[in-house]
Scaffold this motif. Sequence first.
Motif, PDB file in Angstrom:
ATOM      1  N   GLU A  98      -8.875  -0.377  12.824  1.00  0.00           N
ATOM      2  CA  GLU A  98      -8.226  -0.135  11.533  1.00  0.00           C
ATOM      3  C   GLU A  98      -9.069   0.646  10.518  1.00  0.00           C
ATOM      4  N   PRO A  99     -10.411   0.497  10.515  1.00  0.00           N
ATOM      5  CA  PRO A  99     -11.165   1.390   9.629  1.00  0.00           C
ATOM      6  C   PRO A  99     -10.949   2.864  10.006  1.00  0.00           C
ATOM      7  N   TRP A 100     -10.857   3.137  11.283  1.00  0.00           N
ATOM      8  CA  TRP A 100     -10.554   4.500  11.734  1.00  0.00           C
ATOM      9  C   TRP A 100      -9.164   4.921  11.258  1.00  0.00           C
ATOM     10  N   VAL A 101      -8.201   4.025  11.396  1.00  0.00           N
ATOM     11  CA  VAL A 101      -6.833   4.320  10.948  1.00  0.00           C
ATOM     12  C   VAL A 101      -6.840   4.661   9.447  1.00  0.00           C
ATOM     13  N   ALA A 102      -7.592   3.896   8.672  1.00  0.00           N
ATOM     14  CA  ALA A 102      -7.655   4.151   7.221  1.00  0.00           C
ATOM     15  C   ALA A 102      -8.292   5.514   6.929  1.00  0.00           C
ATOM     16  N   ARG A 103      -9.332   5.862   7.688  1.00  0.00           N
ATOM     17  CA  ARG A 103      -9.974   7.169   7.485  1.00  0.00           C
ATOM     18  C   ARG A 103      -8.995   8.309   7.794  1.00  0.00           C
ATOM     19  N   VAL A 104      -8.301   8.195   8.931  1.00  0.00           N
ATOM     20  CA  VAL A 104      -7.355   9.252   9.312  1.00  0.00           C
ATOM     21  C   VAL A 104      -6.204   9.308   8.295  1.00  0.00           C
ATOM     22  N   ALA A 105      -5.780   8.136   7.822  1.00  0.00           N
ATOM     23  CA  ALA A 105      -4.715   8.081   6.812  1.00  0.00           C
ATOM     24  C   ALA A 105      -5.141   8.830   5.548  1.00  0.00           C
ATOM     25  N   ALA A 106      -6.379   8.617   5.114  1.00  0.00           N
ATOM     26  CA  ALA A 106      -6.876   9.289   3.901  1.00  0.00           C
ATOM     27  C   ALA A 106      -6.898  10.802   4.084  1.00  0.00           C
ATOM     28  N   GLU A 107      -7.106  11.248   5.305  1.00  0.00           N
ATOM     29  CA  GLU A 107      -7.132  12.686   5.613  1.00  0.00           C
ATOM     30  C   GLU A 107      -5.739  13.297   5.631  1.00  0.00           C
ATOM     31  N   ARG A 108      -4.780  12.561   6.242  1.00  0.00           N
ATOM     32  CA  ARG A 108      -3.514  13.197   6.611  1.00  0.00           C
ATOM     33  C   ARG A 108      -2.303  12.789   5.779  1.00  0.00           C
ATOM     34  N   ALA A 109      -2.421  11.795   4.933  1.00  0.00           N
ATOM     35  CA  ALA A 109      -1.248  11.274   4.225  1.00  0.00           C
ATOM     36  C   ALA A 109      -0.603  12.350   3.359  1.00  0.00           C
ATOM     37  N   THR A 110       0.727  12.418   3.401  1.00  0.00           N
ATOM     38  CA  THR A 110       1.477  13.299   2.509  1.00  0.00           C
ATOM     39  C   THR A 110       1.784  12.520   1.221  1.00  0.00           C
ATOM     40  N   ALA A 111       2.284  13.241   0.212  1.00  0.00           N
ATOM     41  CA  ALA A 111       2.663  12.584  -1.048  1.00  0.00           C
ATOM     42  C   ALA A 111       3.712  11.499  -0.779  1.00  0.00           C
ATOM     43  N   GLU A 112       4.637  11.805   0.116  1.00  0.00           N
ATOM     44  CA  GLU A 112       5.702  10.858   0.479  1.00  0.00           C
ATOM     45  C   GLU A 112       5.109   9.596   1.123  1.00  0.00           C
TER      46      GLU A 112
ATOM     47  N   ASP B  39      -6.130   2.595  -3.065  1.00  0.00           N
ATOM     48  CA  ASP B  39      -6.719   3.569  -3.991  1.00  0.00           C
ATOM     49  C   ASP B  39      -7.585   4.600  -3.271  1.00  0.00           C
ATOM     50  N   THR B  40      -8.392   4.138  -2.323  1.00  0.00           N
ATOM     51  CA  THR B  40      -9.282   5.076  -1.632  1.00  0.00           C
ATOM     52  C   THR B  40      -8.480   6.046  -0.761  1.00  0.00           C
ATOM     53  N   ILE B  41      -7.380   5.556  -0.164  1.00  0.00           N
ATOM     54  CA  ILE B  41      -6.536   6.464   0.627  1.00  0.00           C
ATOM     55  C   ILE B  41      -5.861   7.468  -0.305  1.00  0.00           C
ATOM     56  N   CYS B  42      -5.335   6.982  -1.426  1.00  0.00           N
ATOM     57  CA  CYS B  42      -4.687   7.886  -2.395  1.00  0.00           C
ATOM     58  C   CYS B  42      -5.682   8.922  -2.937  1.00  0.00           C
ATOM     59  N   ASP B  43      -6.952   8.518  -3.087  1.00  0.00           N
ATOM     60  CA  ASP B  43      -7.997   9.467  -3.528  1.00  0.00           C
ATOM     61  C   ASP B  43      -8.439  10.392  -2.399  1.00  0.00           C
ATOM     62  N   ARG B  44      -7.915  10.168  -1.200  1.00  0.00           N
ATOM     63  CA  ARG B  44      -8.317  10.919  -0.010  1.00  0.00           C
ATOM     64  C   ARG B  44      -9.827  10.820   0.226  1.00  0.00           C
ATOM     65  N   ASP B  45     -10.349   9.656  -0.092  1.00  0.00           N
ATOM     66  CA  ASP B  45     -11.778   9.411   0.095  1.00  0.00           C
ATOM     67  C   ASP B  45     -11.966   8.746   1.462  1.00  0.00           C
ATOM     68  N   VAL B  46     -12.129   9.596   2.462  1.00  0.00           N
ATOM     69  CA  VAL B  46     -12.135   9.169   3.861  1.00  0.00           C
ATOM     70  C   VAL B  46     -13.167   8.059   4.105  1.00  0.00           C
ATOM     71  N   GLU B  47     -14.378   8.270   3.677  1.00  0.00           N
ATOM     72  CA  GLU B  47     -15.432   7.295   3.977  1.00  0.00           C
ATOM     73  C   GLU B  47     -15.186   5.966   3.285  1.00  0.00           C
TER      74      GLU B  47
END
Lengths: 247, 247
Positions: free
Chosen positions: B112-126, B203-211
Amino acid sequence: MEPAFENIQAKGATLPEQAAEQISKLIVEQHLTCEDKLPSEFELAEMLGVGRGTIREGVKLLVARNVLDIRRGKGTYIAPNPGEIPDPLGFFYYPDQFRLALDLAEIRLQMEPWVARVAAERATAEDLKKLREACCVVEQDIVAERDHSKNDVLFHVAIAECTHNLVVPKLIPIITYAITLFVSLTQSRLKAQTLVDHREILDTICDRDVERAGAAMERHIEYNRALLQEIVGRLGKDKGELPSSTD
Amino acid sequence: MEPAFENIQAKGATLPEQAAEQISKLIVEQHLTCEDKLPSEFELAEMLGVGRGTIREGVKLLVARNVLDIRRGKGTYIAPNPGEIPDPLGFFYYPDQFRLALDLAEIRLQMEPWVARVAAERATAEDLKKLREACCVVEQDIVAERDHSKNDVLFHVAIAECTHNLVVPKLIPIITYAITLFVSLTQSRLKAQTLVDHREILDTICDRDVERAGAAMERHIEYNRALLQEIVGRLGKDKGELPSSTD
Protein backbone atom coordinates in the motif's frame (compact mmCIF):
# COMPACT_ATOMS: atom_id res chain seq x y z
CA MET A 1 -21.96 -26.53 22.47
CA GLU A 2 -24.18 -23.85 21.03
CA PRO A 3 -26.39 -24.78 18.09
CA ALA A 4 -24.55 -24.02 14.87
CA PHE A 5 -27.70 -23.00 13.04
CA GLU A 6 -30.41 -20.47 13.32
CA ASN A 7 -33.58 -21.49 11.51
CA ILE A 8 -33.76 -19.77 8.18
CA GLN A 9 -36.05 -16.80 7.94
CA ALA A 10 -36.89 -14.96 4.76
CA LYS A 11 -34.45 -12.05 4.36
CA GLY A 12 -33.10 -10.41 1.20
CA ALA A 13 -31.21 -13.44 -0.10
CA THR A 14 -32.91 -16.43 -1.72
CA LEU A 15 -33.51 -19.51 0.42
CA PRO A 16 -30.73 -21.52 -1.26
CA GLU A 17 -28.33 -18.57 -0.68
CA GLN A 18 -29.31 -18.49 2.99
CA ALA A 19 -28.88 -22.25 3.25
CA ALA A 20 -25.43 -21.91 1.65
CA GLU A 21 -24.49 -19.26 4.20
CA GLN A 22 -25.63 -21.41 7.11
CA ILE A 23 -23.73 -24.43 5.81
CA SER A 24 -20.63 -22.21 5.44
CA LYS A 25 -20.96 -21.18 9.08
CA LEU A 26 -21.30 -24.82 10.10
CA ILE A 27 -18.04 -25.66 8.31
CA VAL A 28 -16.19 -22.87 10.10
CA GLU A 29 -17.72 -23.35 13.53
CA GLN A 30 -17.21 -27.10 13.53
CA HIS A 31 -13.69 -26.77 12.04
CA LEU A 32 -14.59 -29.17 9.22
CA THR A 33 -11.79 -29.97 6.77
CA CYS A 34 -11.47 -31.89 3.53
CA GLU A 35 -11.41 -35.10 5.60
CA ASP A 36 -14.98 -34.40 6.67
CA LYS A 37 -18.16 -35.47 4.98
CA LEU A 38 -21.01 -32.97 5.00
CA PRO A 39 -24.08 -34.06 7.04
CA SER A 40 -26.78 -35.60 4.83
CA GLU A 41 -29.41 -33.54 3.02
CA PHE A 42 -31.93 -34.93 5.46
CA GLU A 43 -29.92 -33.87 8.52
CA LEU A 44 -29.21 -30.41 7.11
CA ALA A 45 -32.89 -29.93 6.25
CA GLU A 46 -33.79 -30.79 9.86
CA MET A 47 -31.15 -28.43 11.30
CA LEU A 48 -32.09 -25.48 9.09
CA GLY A 49 -35.82 -26.07 9.14
CA VAL A 50 -36.13 -25.99 5.35
CA GLY A 51 -36.97 -28.51 2.66
CA ARG A 52 -34.45 -30.86 1.15
CA GLY A 53 -34.82 -29.11 -2.21
CA THR A 54 -33.49 -25.88 -0.65
CA ILE A 55 -30.58 -27.78 0.90
CA ARG A 56 -29.82 -29.39 -2.46
CA GLU A 57 -29.73 -25.98 -4.19
CA GLY A 58 -27.61 -24.49 -1.37
CA VAL A 59 -25.13 -27.34 -1.68
CA LYS A 60 -24.95 -26.77 -5.45
CA LEU A 61 -24.06 -23.12 -4.82
CA LEU A 62 -21.23 -24.16 -2.51
CA VAL A 63 -19.99 -26.75 -4.99
CA ALA A 64 -19.93 -24.07 -7.71
CA ARG A 65 -17.88 -21.89 -5.33
CA ASN A 66 -15.51 -24.74 -4.51
CA VAL A 67 -16.48 -24.83 -0.85
CA LEU A 68 -17.87 -28.35 -1.20
CA ASP A 69 -16.64 -31.22 -3.27
CA ILE A 70 -18.80 -34.05 -4.61
CA ARG A 71 -16.70 -37.23 -4.60
CA ARG A 72 -18.26 -39.77 -6.89
CA GLY A 73 -19.64 -42.75 -5.00
CA LYS A 74 -18.52 -41.26 -1.69
CA GLY A 75 -20.74 -38.26 -1.06
CA THR A 76 -20.27 -34.54 -0.43
CA TYR A 77 -17.10 -33.42 1.35
CA ILE A 78 -15.50 -30.13 2.30
CA ALA A 79 -13.19 -28.99 -0.54
CA PRO A 80 -9.41 -29.04 0.07
CA ASN A 81 -9.10 -25.24 -0.07
CA PRO A 82 -12.69 -24.18 0.55
CA GLY A 83 -13.78 -21.06 -1.28
CA GLU A 84 -10.65 -20.78 -3.38
CA ILE A 85 -11.53 -20.66 -7.06
CA PRO A 86 -9.51 -20.39 -10.25
CA ASP A 87 -9.46 -16.87 -11.71
CA PRO A 88 -11.11 -15.32 -8.64
CA LEU A 89 -11.06 -11.80 -10.09
CA GLY A 90 -12.68 -12.80 -13.37
CA PHE A 91 -9.68 -11.79 -15.54
CA PHE A 92 -11.04 -14.13 -18.22
CA TYR A 93 -13.82 -11.58 -18.83
CA TYR A 94 -11.58 -8.49 -19.12
CA PRO A 95 -12.01 -6.96 -22.57
CA ASP A 96 -8.42 -5.64 -22.87
CA GLN A 97 -6.12 -8.57 -22.17
CA PHE A 98 -3.05 -6.57 -23.28
CA ARG A 99 -3.60 -3.90 -20.75
CA LEU A 100 -4.39 -6.51 -18.09
CA ALA A 101 -1.07 -8.24 -18.79
CA LEU A 102 0.87 -4.98 -18.53
CA ASP A 103 -0.91 -3.93 -15.34
CA LEU A 104 -0.20 -7.34 -13.82
CA ALA A 105 3.46 -6.96 -14.77
CA GLU A 106 3.52 -3.66 -12.88
CA ILE A 107 2.20 -5.39 -9.75
CA ARG A 108 4.58 -8.31 -10.14
CA LEU A 109 7.50 -5.90 -10.38
CA GLN A 110 6.47 -4.41 -7.08
CA MET A 111 5.56 -7.61 -5.23
CA GLU A 112 7.83 -10.38 -6.38
CA PRO A 113 11.28 -8.90 -5.64
CA TRP A 114 10.03 -8.42 -2.08
CA VAL A 115 8.73 -12.02 -2.05
CA ALA A 116 12.17 -13.25 -3.18
CA ARG A 117 13.91 -11.24 -0.43
CA VAL A 118 11.60 -12.59 2.27
CA ALA A 119 11.99 -16.10 0.84
CA ALA A 120 15.81 -15.80 1.10
CA GLU A 121 15.40 -14.83 4.75
CA ARG A 122 12.87 -17.41 5.87
CA ALA A 123 13.17 -20.52 3.68
CA THR A 124 13.70 -23.79 5.52
CA ALA A 125 15.84 -26.62 4.14
CA GLU A 126 12.60 -28.38 3.15
CA ASP A 127 11.40 -25.25 1.28
CA LEU A 128 14.68 -25.04 -0.61
CA LYS A 129 14.43 -28.68 -1.63
CA LYS A 130 10.94 -28.06 -3.07
CA LEU A 131 12.14 -24.88 -4.76
CA ARG A 132 15.01 -26.73 -6.47
CA GLU A 133 12.58 -29.35 -7.71
CA ALA A 134 10.17 -26.69 -9.01
CA CYS A 135 13.05 -25.02 -10.87
CA CYS A 136 14.09 -28.35 -12.44
CA VAL A 137 10.56 -29.08 -13.65
CA VAL A 138 10.46 -25.79 -15.59
CA GLU A 139 13.90 -26.51 -17.05
CA GLN A 140 12.77 -29.95 -18.18
CA ASP A 141 9.70 -28.43 -19.86
CA ILE A 142 11.81 -25.87 -21.70
CA VAL A 143 14.47 -28.37 -22.79
CA ALA A 144 11.75 -30.76 -24.00
CA GLU A 145 10.02 -27.84 -25.76
CA ARG A 146 6.81 -28.34 -23.79
CA ASP A 147 4.66 -25.42 -22.67
CA HIS A 148 6.29 -24.41 -19.39
CA SER A 149 3.73 -21.78 -18.34
CA LYS A 150 1.94 -23.85 -15.66
CA ASN A 151 5.16 -24.99 -14.04
CA ASP A 152 6.55 -21.47 -14.33
CA VAL A 153 3.69 -20.24 -12.13
CA LEU A 154 4.38 -23.12 -9.71
CA PHE A 155 8.04 -22.05 -9.44
CA HIS A 156 6.93 -18.57 -8.41
CA VAL A 157 4.41 -20.11 -5.99
CA ALA A 158 7.21 -22.24 -4.50
CA ILE A 159 9.22 -19.05 -3.84
CA ALA A 160 6.12 -17.56 -2.20
CA GLU A 161 5.76 -20.67 0.00
CA CYS A 162 9.24 -19.91 1.39
CA THR A 163 7.88 -16.70 2.96
CA HIS A 164 5.60 -18.72 5.29
CA ASN A 165 3.00 -16.00 4.79
CA LEU A 166 -0.40 -17.68 4.35
CA VAL A 167 -1.63 -15.33 1.65
CA VAL A 168 1.39 -14.60 -0.56
CA PRO A 169 1.27 -18.03 -2.30
CA LYS A 170 -2.43 -17.41 -3.06
CA LEU A 171 -1.70 -14.05 -4.68
CA ILE A 172 0.96 -15.39 -7.05
CA PRO A 173 -1.45 -17.33 -9.32
CA ILE A 174 -3.55 -14.16 -9.57
CA ILE A 175 -0.73 -11.80 -10.52
CA THR A 176 0.93 -14.33 -12.83
CA TYR A 177 -2.37 -14.91 -14.68
CA ALA A 178 -0.92 -13.48 -17.86
CA ILE A 179 2.06 -15.87 -18.00
CA THR A 180 0.14 -18.47 -20.00
CA LEU A 181 -0.96 -15.95 -22.59
CA PHE A 182 2.45 -14.38 -22.62
CA VAL A 183 4.52 -17.54 -23.07
CA SER A 184 2.55 -18.42 -26.20
CA LEU A 185 3.49 -15.08 -27.77
CA THR A 186 7.21 -15.33 -27.21
CA GLN A 187 9.80 -17.45 -28.87
CA SER A 188 13.05 -19.01 -27.73
CA ARG A 189 14.34 -15.64 -26.46
CA LEU A 190 12.10 -15.83 -23.41
CA LYS A 191 12.83 -19.49 -22.80
CA ALA A 192 16.62 -19.06 -22.77
CA GLN A 193 16.33 -16.07 -20.46
CA THR A 194 13.92 -17.93 -18.17
CA LEU A 195 16.45 -20.73 -17.70
CA VAL A 196 19.16 -18.25 -16.68
CA ASP A 197 16.89 -16.05 -14.53
CA HIS A 198 15.19 -18.87 -12.62
CA ARG A 199 18.53 -20.50 -11.86
CA GLU A 200 19.89 -17.21 -10.55
CA ILE A 201 16.81 -16.61 -8.38
CA LEU A 202 17.06 -20.15 -7.03
CA ASP A 203 20.78 -19.85 -6.25
CA THR A 204 20.52 -16.48 -4.50
CA ILE A 205 17.61 -17.70 -2.35
CA CYS A 206 19.51 -20.89 -1.49
CA ASP A 207 22.53 -18.73 -0.56
CA ARG A 208 20.17 -16.67 1.63
CA ASP A 209 21.46 -13.61 -0.16
CA VAL A 210 18.48 -11.34 0.44
CA GLU A 211 19.62 -8.41 -1.69
CA ARG A 212 20.78 -10.44 -4.66
CA ALA A 213 17.59 -12.56 -4.56
CA GLY A 214 15.49 -9.41 -4.78
CA ALA A 215 17.64 -7.99 -7.57
CA ALA A 216 17.54 -11.25 -9.55
CA MET A 217 13.74 -11.37 -9.33
CA GLU A 218 13.50 -7.72 -10.32
CA ARG A 219 15.62 -8.29 -13.42
CA HIS A 220 13.52 -11.35 -14.32
CA ILE A 221 10.20 -9.55 -14.11
CA GLU A 222 11.57 -6.39 -15.73
CA TYR A 223 12.87 -8.47 -18.66
CA ASN A 224 9.46 -10.08 -19.02
CA ARG A 225 7.69 -6.77 -18.83
CA ALA A 226 9.89 -5.16 -21.46
CA LEU A 227 9.35 -8.12 -23.79
CA LEU A 228 5.60 -7.94 -23.23
CA GLN A 229 5.59 -4.22 -23.93
CA GLU A 230 7.52 -4.82 -27.15
CA ILE A 231 5.01 -7.49 -28.23
CA VAL A 232 2.04 -5.31 -27.36
CA GLY A 233 3.57 -2.48 -29.39
CA ARG A 234 4.16 -4.83 -32.31
CA LEU A 235 0.73 -6.48 -32.38
CA GLY A 236 -1.05 -3.20 -31.95
CA LYS A 237 -2.74 -2.25 -28.74
CA ASP A 238 -6.00 -1.38 -30.44
CA LYS A 239 -6.71 -5.04 -31.17
CA GLY A 240 -7.47 -5.21 -27.47
CA GLU A 241 -6.80 -8.86 -26.88
CA LEU A 242 -3.86 -11.24 -26.90
CA PRO A 243 -4.15 -14.12 -29.33
CA SER A 244 -5.33 -17.14 -27.37
CA SER A 245 -2.77 -19.83 -26.69
CA THR A 246 -4.66 -22.29 -28.89
CA ASP A 247 -4.30 -20.13 -32.02
CA MET B 1 -18.33 -14.64 -37.87
CA GLU B 2 -17.20 -17.98 -36.57
CA PRO B 3 -19.68 -19.98 -34.51
CA ALA B 4 -19.16 -19.17 -30.85
CA PHE B 5 -19.90 -22.70 -29.72
CA GLU B 6 -18.59 -26.15 -30.23
CA ASN B 7 -21.18 -28.82 -29.51
CA ILE B 8 -20.56 -30.27 -26.11
CA GLN B 9 -18.88 -33.64 -26.01
CA ALA B 10 -18.38 -35.72 -22.92
CA LYS B 11 -14.96 -34.88 -21.41
CA GLY B 12 -13.83 -34.92 -17.80
CA ALA B 13 -16.13 -32.16 -16.57
CA THR B 14 -19.84 -32.65 -15.96
CA LEU B 15 -22.26 -31.49 -18.65
CA PRO B 16 -23.41 -28.44 -16.65
CA GLU B 17 -19.72 -27.48 -16.10
CA GLN B 18 -19.09 -27.78 -19.82
CA ALA B 19 -22.20 -25.73 -20.58
CA ALA B 20 -20.99 -23.09 -18.12
CA GLU B 21 -17.62 -22.97 -19.87
CA GLN B 22 -19.22 -22.57 -23.29
CA ILE B 23 -21.49 -19.79 -22.05
CA SER B 24 -18.43 -18.07 -20.53
CA LYS B 25 -16.71 -18.20 -23.90
CA LEU B 26 -19.79 -16.75 -25.56
CA ILE B 27 -19.74 -13.81 -23.15
CA VAL B 28 -16.09 -13.07 -23.93
CA GLU B 29 -16.23 -13.65 -27.68
CA GLN B 30 -19.36 -11.56 -28.14
CA HIS B 31 -18.09 -8.85 -25.74
CA LEU B 32 -21.28 -9.08 -23.68
CA THR B 33 -21.55 -6.67 -20.76
CA CYS B 34 -23.96 -6.09 -17.90
CA GLU B 35 -26.24 -4.31 -20.38
CA ASP B 36 -26.74 -7.59 -22.19
CA LYS B 37 -29.33 -10.24 -21.59
CA LEU B 38 -28.21 -13.84 -21.95
CA PRO B 39 -29.86 -15.74 -24.86
CA SER B 40 -32.80 -17.83 -23.70
CA GLU B 41 -32.45 -21.36 -22.33
CA PHE B 42 -34.02 -22.58 -25.54
CA GLU B 43 -31.54 -20.74 -27.77
CA LEU B 44 -28.56 -21.85 -25.67
CA ALA B 45 -29.75 -25.46 -25.72
CA GLU B 46 -29.94 -25.29 -29.53
CA MET B 47 -26.49 -23.72 -29.84
CA LEU B 48 -24.78 -26.18 -27.49
CA GLY B 49 -26.71 -29.24 -28.60
CA VAL B 50 -27.75 -30.19 -25.08
CA GLY B 51 -31.00 -30.31 -23.12
CA ARG B 52 -32.51 -27.29 -21.42
CA GLY B 53 -31.94 -28.95 -18.05
CA THR B 54 -28.19 -28.90 -18.67
CA ILE B 55 -28.35 -25.25 -19.68
CA ARG B 56 -30.35 -24.45 -16.56
CA GLU B 57 -27.74 -26.12 -14.35
CA GLY B 58 -24.86 -24.43 -16.22
CA VAL B 59 -26.54 -21.05 -15.77
CA LYS B 60 -26.92 -21.76 -12.03
CA LEU B 61 -23.19 -22.44 -11.80
CA LEU B 62 -22.41 -19.09 -13.44
CA VAL B 63 -24.88 -17.28 -11.18
CA ALA B 64 -23.18 -18.86 -8.14
CA ARG B 65 -19.84 -17.58 -9.51
CA ASN B 66 -21.22 -14.11 -10.14
CA VAL B 67 -20.75 -14.33 -13.91
CA LEU B 68 -24.50 -14.09 -14.50
CA ASP B 69 -27.08 -12.11 -12.66
CA ILE B 70 -30.78 -13.01 -12.39
CA ARG B 71 -32.80 -9.78 -12.37
CA ARG B 72 -36.23 -10.43 -11.03
CA GLY B 73 -38.93 -10.05 -13.66
CA LYS B 74 -36.32 -9.17 -16.31
CA GLY B 75 -34.33 -12.31 -16.97
CA THR B 76 -30.70 -13.40 -16.85
CA TYR B 77 -28.04 -10.78 -17.54
CA ILE B 78 -24.27 -10.63 -17.49
CA ALA B 79 -23.09 -9.54 -14.01
CA PRO B 80 -21.51 -6.07 -13.63
CA ASN B 81 -18.04 -7.47 -12.79
CA PRO B 82 -18.34 -11.00 -14.14
CA GLY B 83 -16.46 -13.64 -12.20
CA GLU B 84 -15.53 -11.34 -9.34
CA ILE B 85 -16.72 -12.79 -6.06
CA PRO B 86 -16.56 -11.65 -2.45
CA ASP B 87 -13.80 -13.36 -0.47
CA PRO B 88 -12.26 -14.97 -3.56
CA LEU B 89 -9.51 -16.71 -1.59
CA GLY B 90 -11.87 -18.26 0.95
CA PHE B 91 -10.40 -16.41 3.96
CA PHE B 92 -13.67 -17.03 5.78
CA TYR B 93 -12.67 -20.70 6.07
CA TYR B 94 -9.13 -20.12 7.42
CA PRO B 95 -8.86 -21.75 10.85
CA ASP B 96 -6.37 -19.20 12.29
CA GLN B 97 -7.89 -15.76 11.71
CA PHE B 98 -5.23 -14.11 13.90
CA ARG B 99 -2.41 -15.34 11.79
CA LEU B 100 -4.35 -14.46 8.62
CA ALA B 101 -4.77 -10.88 9.85
CA LEU B 102 -1.06 -10.53 10.65
CA ASP B 103 0.00 -12.05 7.33
CA LEU B 104 -2.34 -9.68 5.51
CA ALA B 105 -0.84 -6.75 7.43
CA GLU B 106 2.60 -7.83 6.20
CA ILE B 107 1.38 -7.74 2.59
CA ARG B 108 -0.38 -4.40 3.08
CA LEU B 109 2.80 -2.90 4.50
CA GLN B 110 4.59 -3.92 1.33
CA MET B 111 1.88 -3.04 -1.21
CA GLU B 112 0.00 0.00 0.00
CA PRO B 113 2.82 2.54 0.46
CA TRP B 114 3.68 1.82 -3.18
CA VAL B 115 0.02 2.23 -4.14
CA ALA B 116 -0.04 5.62 -2.39
CA ARG B 117 3.13 6.73 -4.20
CA VAL B 118 1.75 5.73 -7.61
CA ALA B 119 -1.58 7.38 -6.72
CA ALA B 120 0.21 10.66 -5.93
CA GLU B 121 1.89 10.47 -9.35
CA ARG B 122 -1.09 9.53 -11.50
CA ALA B 123 -4.29 10.80 -9.86
CA THR B 124 -6.51 13.00 -12.02
CA ALA B 125 -8.57 15.89 -10.61
CA GLU B 126 -11.62 13.62 -10.80
CA ASP B 127 -9.80 10.89 -8.84
CA LEU B 128 -8.86 13.38 -6.13
CA LYS B 129 -12.44 14.54 -5.83
CA LYS B 130 -13.60 10.96 -5.26
CA LEU B 131 -10.77 10.36 -2.83
CA ARG B 132 -11.74 13.40 -0.76
CA GLU B 133 -15.33 12.18 -0.65
CA ALA B 134 -14.24 8.69 0.40
CA CYS B 135 -12.15 10.22 3.19
CA CYS B 136 -15.11 12.31 4.41
CA VAL B 137 -17.42 9.29 4.52
CA VAL B 138 -15.05 7.46 6.88
CA GLU B 139 -14.75 10.58 9.05
CA GLN B 140 -18.52 10.87 9.26
CA ASP B 141 -18.78 7.22 10.31
CA ILE B 142 -16.20 7.67 13.02
CA VAL B 143 -17.65 10.91 14.34
CA ALA B 144 -21.14 9.34 14.41
CA GLU B 145 -19.68 6.27 16.11
CA ARG B 146 -20.84 3.98 13.34
CA ASP B 147 -18.79 0.97 12.19
CA HIS B 148 -16.41 2.52 9.65
CA SER B 149 -14.80 -0.71 8.42
CA LYS B 150 -16.62 -0.96 5.05
CA ASN B 151 -15.97 2.67 4.15
CA ASP B 152 -12.39 2.34 5.39
CA VAL B 153 -11.83 -0.37 2.76
CA LEU B 154 -13.48 1.88 0.15
CA PHE B 155 -11.06 4.74 1.02
CA HIS B 156 -8.14 2.40 0.34
CA VAL B 157 -9.84 1.24 -2.88
CA ALA B 158 -10.26 4.90 -3.93
CA ILE B 159 -6.50 5.40 -3.49
CA ALA B 160 -5.94 2.30 -5.60
CA GLU B 161 -8.25 3.69 -8.31
CA CYS B 162 -5.86 6.67 -8.60
CA THR B 163 -3.14 4.33 -9.92
CA HIS B 164 -5.19 3.57 -13.05
CA ASN B 165 -3.91 0.02 -12.80
CA LEU B 166 -6.84 -2.33 -13.54
CA VAL B 167 -5.93 -4.90 -10.91
CA VAL B 168 -4.69 -2.90 -7.90
CA PRO B 169 -8.23 -1.82 -6.84
CA LYS B 170 -9.31 -5.48 -6.99
CA LEU B 171 -6.47 -6.58 -4.70
CA ILE B 172 -7.25 -4.03 -1.97
CA PRO B 173 -10.48 -5.70 -0.75
CA ILE B 174 -8.55 -8.98 -0.54
CA ILE B 175 -5.62 -7.67 1.50
CA THR B 176 -7.83 -5.48 3.69
CA TYR B 177 -10.10 -8.45 4.49
CA ALA B 178 -9.09 -8.32 8.13
CA ILE B 179 -10.11 -4.67 8.66
CA THR B 180 -13.67 -5.57 9.65
CA LEU B 181 -12.55 -8.07 12.23
CA PHE B 182 -9.84 -5.75 13.40
CA VAL B 183 -11.94 -2.63 13.84
CA SER B 184 -14.31 -4.51 16.15
CA LEU B 185 -11.40 -5.39 18.44
CA THR B 186 -10.03 -1.90 18.84
CA GLN B 187 -11.33 1.04 20.75
CA SER B 188 -11.16 4.79 20.25
CA ARG B 189 -7.37 4.69 19.92
CA LEU B 190 -7.62 3.29 16.41
CA LYS B 191 -10.44 5.63 15.42
CA ALA B 192 -8.59 8.81 16.42
CA GLN B 193 -5.44 7.64 14.67
CA THR B 194 -7.43 6.68 11.54
CA LEU B 195 -8.82 10.22 11.28
CA VAL B 196 -5.31 11.72 11.44
CA ASP B 197 -3.69 9.12 9.18
CA HIS B 198 -6.33 9.14 6.44
CA ARG B 199 -6.29 12.94 6.31
CA GLU B 200 -2.51 12.93 5.96
CA ILE B 201 -2.60 10.30 3.22
CA LEU B 202 -5.28 12.30 1.39
CA ASP B 203 -3.38 15.58 1.68
CA THR B 204 -0.05 14.19 0.52
CA ILE B 205 -1.68 12.50 -2.49
CA CYS B 206 -3.55 15.72 -3.35
CA ASP B 207 -0.21 17.59 -3.07
CA ARG B 208 1.27 14.98 -5.43
CA ASP B 209 4.01 14.50 -2.87
CA VAL B 210 5.03 10.98 -3.85
CA GLU B 211 7.50 10.34 -1.04
CA ARG B 212 5.38 11.75 1.75
CA ALA B 213 2.29 9.90 0.48
CA GLY B 214 4.22 6.63 0.65
CA ALA B 215 5.57 7.45 4.11
CA ALA B 216 2.12 8.44 5.43
CA MET B 217 0.62 5.17 4.20
CA GLU B 218 3.51 3.22 5.69
CA ARG B 219 3.00 4.81 9.08
CA HIS B 220 -0.75 4.15 8.89
CA ILE B 221 -0.38 0.45 8.13
CA GLU B 222 2.53 0.02 10.55
CA TYR B 223 0.43 1.59 13.32
CA ASN B 224 -2.42 -0.80 12.52
CA ARG B 225 -0.10 -3.77 12.40
CA ALA B 226 1.48 -2.95 15.75
CA LEU B 227 -1.94 -2.54 17.35
CA LEU B 228 -3.09 -5.84 15.85
CA GLN B 229 0.03 -7.58 17.14
CA GLU B 230 -0.60 -6.16 20.60
CA ILE B 231 -4.21 -7.40 20.53
CA VAL B 232 -3.19 -10.83 19.27
CA GLY B 233 -0.61 -11.04 22.07
CA ARG B 234 -3.22 -10.02 24.60
CA LEU B 235 -6.04 -12.33 23.49
CA GLY B 236 -3.69 -15.27 23.11
CA LYS B 237 -2.69 -16.69 19.79
CA ASP B 238 -3.62 -20.24 20.78
CA LYS B 239 -7.32 -19.42 20.63
CA GLY B 240 -6.81 -19.41 16.90
CA GLU B 241 -9.62 -17.08 15.90
CA LEU B 242 -10.59 -13.45 16.30
CA PRO B 243 -13.90 -12.86 18.08
CA SER B 244 -16.51 -12.30 15.41
CA SER B 245 -17.73 -8.77 14.96
CA THR B 246 -21.19 -9.72 16.14
CA ASP B 247 -19.96 -10.87 19.56
